[in-house]
Motif scaffolding. Structure first.
Motif, PDB file in Angstrom:
ATOM      1  N   LEU A  62       1.467   4.311  -3.232  1.00 29.26           N
ATOM      2  CA  LEU A  62       1.407   5.759  -3.079  1.00 29.26           C
ATOM      3  C   LEU A  62       2.713   6.440  -3.464  1.00 29.26           C
ATOM      4  CD1 LEU A  62      -0.131   8.264  -2.110  1.00 29.26           C
ATOM      5  CD2 LEU A  62       0.779   7.816   0.160  1.00 29.26           C
ATOM      6  N   ILE A  74      -5.009   1.989  -4.141  1.00 22.87           N
ATOM      7  CA  ILE A  74      -4.915   2.139  -2.687  1.00 22.87           C
ATOM      8  C   ILE A  74      -6.217   1.770  -1.977  1.00 22.87           C
ATOM      9  CG2 ILE A  74      -4.636   3.829  -0.812  1.00 22.87           C
ATOM     10  CD1 ILE A  74      -2.353   5.038  -2.414  1.00 22.87           C
ATOM     11  N   ALA A  90       0.580   6.889   4.951  1.00 20.04           N
ATOM     12  CA  ALA A  90       0.042   7.075   3.596  1.00 20.04           C
ATOM     13  C   ALA A  90      -1.019   8.171   3.541  1.00 20.04           C
ATOM     14  CB  ALA A  90      -0.525   5.760   3.070  1.00 20.04           C
ATOM     15  N   ILE A 105       0.833  -1.210   0.000  1.00 19.64           N
ATOM     16  CA  ILE A 105       0.000   0.000   0.000  1.00 19.64           C
ATOM     17  C   ILE A 105       0.867   1.259   0.000  1.00 19.64           C
ATOM     18  CG2 ILE A 105      -0.338   0.197   2.500  1.00 19.64           C
ATOM     19  CD1 ILE A 105      -3.337   0.823   1.780  1.00 19.64           C
TER      20      ILE A 105
END
Length: 171
Positions: free
Chosen positions: A88, A102, A135, A84
């Motif tokens: 990004l 995502i 994130a 994940i």
């Protein structure tokens, strides 16, 4: 039409499972099968880290990889990123970001406990080398691109992911 290598292996393993093989041979087969499974998990993780491509792959493709190799979502790359995080902050081998995946990675990661309890599938885990940011905190850096639509999509995730409150930390 000949059967694929996967089909042939599946047929033989099913045959082994349904028969009373000698214990020593069964143990050797089990040991042998563990090695390719571990290798396939690593390959699936590498795919999630480096090979996703928004133009070539659909969410169904990514979901199929996760369903087949759920452990791949927890595999860190060589710099300590979860998939994940790679989605990004990284680019795939073709130079394209894959940020649109995502929400799916967060949903599936949350279901599978990636990052630990309360980490929303890895969304709230600290990204190595990003001064303690996660994130969701880095997402605004993409505000001037089409990728900000991902933030809106994150808000549409099911309740069990519960990123709505986490999004409040964004400016």
């Amino acid at each position: 039409m000949s059967e694929s290598p996967i089909e042939a292996l599946e047929k033989r393993l099913q045959c082994c499972k349904n028969r009373h093989l000698p214990k020593a041979l069964e143990d050797k087969i089990n040991d042998f099968c563990n090695k390719p499974i571990e290798s396939l998990i690593i390959e699936a993780a590498n795919f999630l880290h480096c090979e996703l491509d928004e133009e070539m792959h659909s969410e169904d493709n990514v979901k199929a990889v996760i369903d087949a190799f759920p452990e791949s979502l927890s595999q860190e790359n060589d710099i300590g990123y979860l998939p994940i995080m790679s989605a990004l902050t990284c680019h795939n081998d073709h130079g394209n970001r894959f940020i649109s995946f995502i929400p799916l990675l967060a949903k599936e990661g949350s279901r599978l406990g990636v990052g630990g309890e309360g980490m929303r599938g890895g969304l709230l885990c600290e990204i190595p080398g990003e001064d303690g940011a996660n994130a969701l905190q880095i997402l605004p850096a993409f505000a001037n691109t089409d990728e900000v639509a991902v933030g809106n999509k994150l808000c549409e995730l099911p309740e069990q992911v519960d990123v709505r409150n986490a999004l409040q930390i964004l400016p």
